[in-house]
Write a protein that holds these residues in place. Structure first.
Motif, short mmCIF file in Angstrom:
data_model
loop_
_atom_site.label_atom_id
_atom_site.label_comp_id
_atom_site.label_asym_id
_atom_site.label_seq_id
_atom_site.Cartn_x
_atom_site.Cartn_y
_atom_site.Cartn_z
N SER A 190 0.82 -1.21 0.00
CA SER A 190 0.00 0.00 0.00
C SER A 190 0.85 1.26 0.00
O SER A 190 0.59 2.20 -0.76
CB SER A 190 -0.92 -0.01 1.22
N SER A 191 1.89 1.29 0.84
CA SER A 191 2.70 2.51 0.96
C SER A 191 3.53 2.80 -0.28
O SER A 191 3.96 3.94 -0.50
CB SER A 191 3.62 2.40 2.19
N ASN A 192 3.75 1.76 -1.12
CA ASN A 192 4.48 1.95 -2.38
C ASN A 192 3.53 2.01 -3.58
O ASN A 192 3.99 1.92 -4.72
CB ASN A 192 5.50 0.84 -2.57
N TYR A 193 2.23 2.10 -3.31
CA TYR A 193 1.22 2.25 -4.36
C TYR A 193 1.32 1.12 -5.38
O TYR A 193 1.28 1.34 -6.60
CB TYR A 193 1.36 3.61 -5.03
N ALA A 194 1.43 -0.10 -4.86
CA ALA A 194 1.55 -1.28 -5.72
C ALA A 194 0.29 -2.14 -5.67
O ALA A 194 0.29 -3.25 -6.22
CB ALA A 194 2.76 -2.12 -5.30
N ASN A 213 12.15 -8.64 -8.87
CA ASN A 213 13.45 -8.22 -8.37
C ASN A 213 13.28 -7.79 -6.91
O ASN A 213 12.81 -6.67 -6.64
CB ASN A 213 14.00 -7.07 -9.21
N VAL A 214 13.62 -8.68 -6.00
CA VAL A 214 13.42 -8.39 -4.58
C VAL A 214 14.25 -7.20 -4.12
O VAL A 214 13.79 -6.36 -3.34
CB VAL A 214 13.76 -9.64 -3.73
N SER A 215 15.48 -7.10 -4.61
CA SER A 215 16.36 -5.99 -4.22
C SER A 215 15.74 -4.65 -4.59
O SER A 215 15.73 -3.70 -3.79
CB SER A 215 17.72 -6.15 -4.89
N PRO A 221 14.29 4.79 -3.35
CA PRO A 221 15.20 5.93 -3.48
C PRO A 221 14.67 7.16 -2.76
O PRO A 221 13.47 7.31 -2.53
CB PRO A 221 15.24 6.16 -5.00
N GLU A 222 15.59 8.05 -2.39
CA GLU A 222 15.19 9.28 -1.73
C GLU A 222 14.39 10.16 -2.70
O GLU A 222 14.67 10.21 -3.90
CB GLU A 222 16.42 10.04 -1.24
N ALA A 223 13.39 10.84 -2.12
CA ALA A 223 12.55 11.71 -2.95
C ALA A 223 12.00 12.83 -2.08
O ALA A 223 11.96 12.73 -0.85
CB ALA A 223 11.41 10.90 -3.58
N LEU A 231 8.74 3.98 -6.91
CA LEU A 231 9.34 2.78 -7.50
C LEU A 231 8.84 2.55 -8.92
O LEU A 231 7.72 2.96 -9.28
CB LEU A 231 9.02 1.55 -6.65
N ASP A 232 9.64 1.85 -9.72
CA ASP A 232 9.23 1.57 -11.09
C ASP A 232 8.27 0.38 -11.13
O ASP A 232 7.98 -0.26 -10.11
CB ASP A 232 10.45 1.33 -11.98
N TYR A 233 7.81 0.09 -12.33
CA TYR A 233 6.80 -0.96 -12.51
C TYR A 233 7.30 -2.33 -12.03
O TYR A 233 6.56 -3.08 -11.38
CB TYR A 233 6.39 -1.04 -13.98
N GLY A 234 8.55 -2.65 -12.35
CA GLY A 234 9.10 -3.95 -11.96
C GLY A 234 9.14 -4.13 -10.45
O GLY A 234 8.79 -5.19 -9.92
N ALA A 235 9.57 -3.09 -9.74
CA ALA A 235 9.64 -3.17 -8.29
C ALA A 235 8.25 -3.30 -7.67
O ALA A 235 8.03 -4.10 -6.75
CB ALA A 235 10.34 -1.93 -7.74
N ARG A 236 7.30 -2.56 -8.21
CA ARG A 236 5.93 -2.65 -7.68
C ARG A 236 5.31 -4.01 -7.99
O ARG A 236 4.56 -4.56 -7.18
CB ARG A 236 5.07 -1.52 -8.28
#
Length: 334
Positions: A190-194, A213-215, A221-223, A231-236
């Motif tokens: 939820s907090s990463n809007y995934a 990609n778990v890593s 990243p800082e924002a 985060l990008d699509y793959g991370a989400r």
């Protein structure tokens, strides 16, 4: 008379804690987490600015954060409820210090509330940093569980007509750990809007494993702001798929625990709790699927979080029942 009042005050506090958790979820899902850009007030006021003069001062003080009254009210109602709960817990702690009864539990509650307030402040001042938001969610569940323990102490359970078993006790603790991991994953999702990044079942559309990609899913990243995610699509996708996979693990673990309990226990209350666990797991699984199919409707998403809270309390109840049986039978291991 004092004991009589405390018994009912404990229930009021428990209900209020549920409301705080529910309102916190509602605030997050309505994008109202930054509805007030400052803390603990709102645009420099104790309430949402309403008069033309107050609105003008708010705009001058925070020119980069336009006032949206409906979001600001969501945030302030959440703060009012949390503040009321904090005052009630402070009263419990003060009574515990004076009477020397339940001091450890009440002081733990007080410390948890203080830290939870700090997390609430950091949620705003750090612009919805995912780790802080997830910690704030877990903190709410922790306070709810502690208040439940406090309430149970005021309303003792009937004698446990079950045999304490080390294996069952360890299984129950494992189930609680698995559930908490799933709740943490849900908070991270939820907090990463995934939450809506995957729209198909059972896992995700397309070649999702190529993006797994778990890593990347763990490194945020800082924002300047984390609202709407960074985060990008793959991370989400990784976060969302991990939450779904662990949901299956959690469901199987909780169902296995409930069935084991039903097969081994003839205690009425314990069997009722086990049946409640089975029902709650079924409802939670249906709510999770509905969130995907219906694209995260607000009511279902809030219910999904509240049923998770009920699952935690059901497991805590079963563990308390086992502990009670151990005490009654003079068990030495656990």
């Amino acid at each position: 008379m004092a004991i009589f009042k405390l018994k009912y005050l404990s229930i009021i506090a428990l209900v209020l804690a549920f409301l705080v958790v529910g309102m916190g979820v509602y605030t997050r899902l309505t994008e109202a987490g930054l509805g007030c850009p400052d803390w603990p007030g709102c645009y420099g006021h104790h309430s949402v600015p309403n008069s033309p003069d107050e609105i003008a001062k708010a705009v001058a003080a925070f020119p980069d954060v336009p006032l949206e009254p409906h979001k600001a009210w969501n945030e302030m109602i959440h703060r009012y409820l949390a503040g009321s709960l904090g005052l009630l817990i402070f009263a419990f702690a003060l009574r515990a210090l004076i009477s020397r009864v339940d001091r450890l539990l009440c002081m733990s509650l007080l410390l948890a509330v203080i830290f939870q307030a700090a997390l609430g402040m950091w949620t705003v001042t750090m612009n919805l940093m995912p780790l802080i938001v997830m910690g704030h969610l877990l903190g709410g569940f922790f306070i709810l569980a502690l208040l439940f323990l406090f309430t149970i102490k005021q309303w003792p359970m009937p004698r446990a007509h079950i045999k304490w078993r080390l294996g069952l006790s360890r299984f129950a603790w494992l189930a609680l750990l698995v559930l908490l991991c799933q709740i943490a994953l849900g908070g991270w999702t939820s907090s990463n809007y995934a939450a809506v990044v995957c729209t198909q079942l059972p896992l995700c559309e397309g070649n999702w494993w190529q993006n797994y990609n778990v890593s990347a899913a763990l490194h945020v990243p800082e924002a300047d702001t984390y609202q709407y995610g960074v985060l990008d699509y793959g991370a989400r996708t990784t976060i969302h798929v991990s939450h779904r996979i662990w949901a299956v693990v959690t469901a199987l673990c909780l169902v296995a625990l409930a069935i084991t309990w039903l097969l081994r226990s003839q205690d009425g209350l314990s069997r009722g709790l086990a049946w409640g666990l089975l029902v709650a797991v079924s409802i939670q699984f249906a709510l999770g699927i509905s969130n995907v199919v219906l694209q995260l409707p607000l009511a279902i998403a809030v219910a999904h979080n509240l049923v998770a809270a009920c699952l935690v309390l059901l497991l805590v109840s079963l563990l308390l029942r086992l502990y009670q049986a151990k005490q009654e039978q003079g068990g030495r291991h656990g």
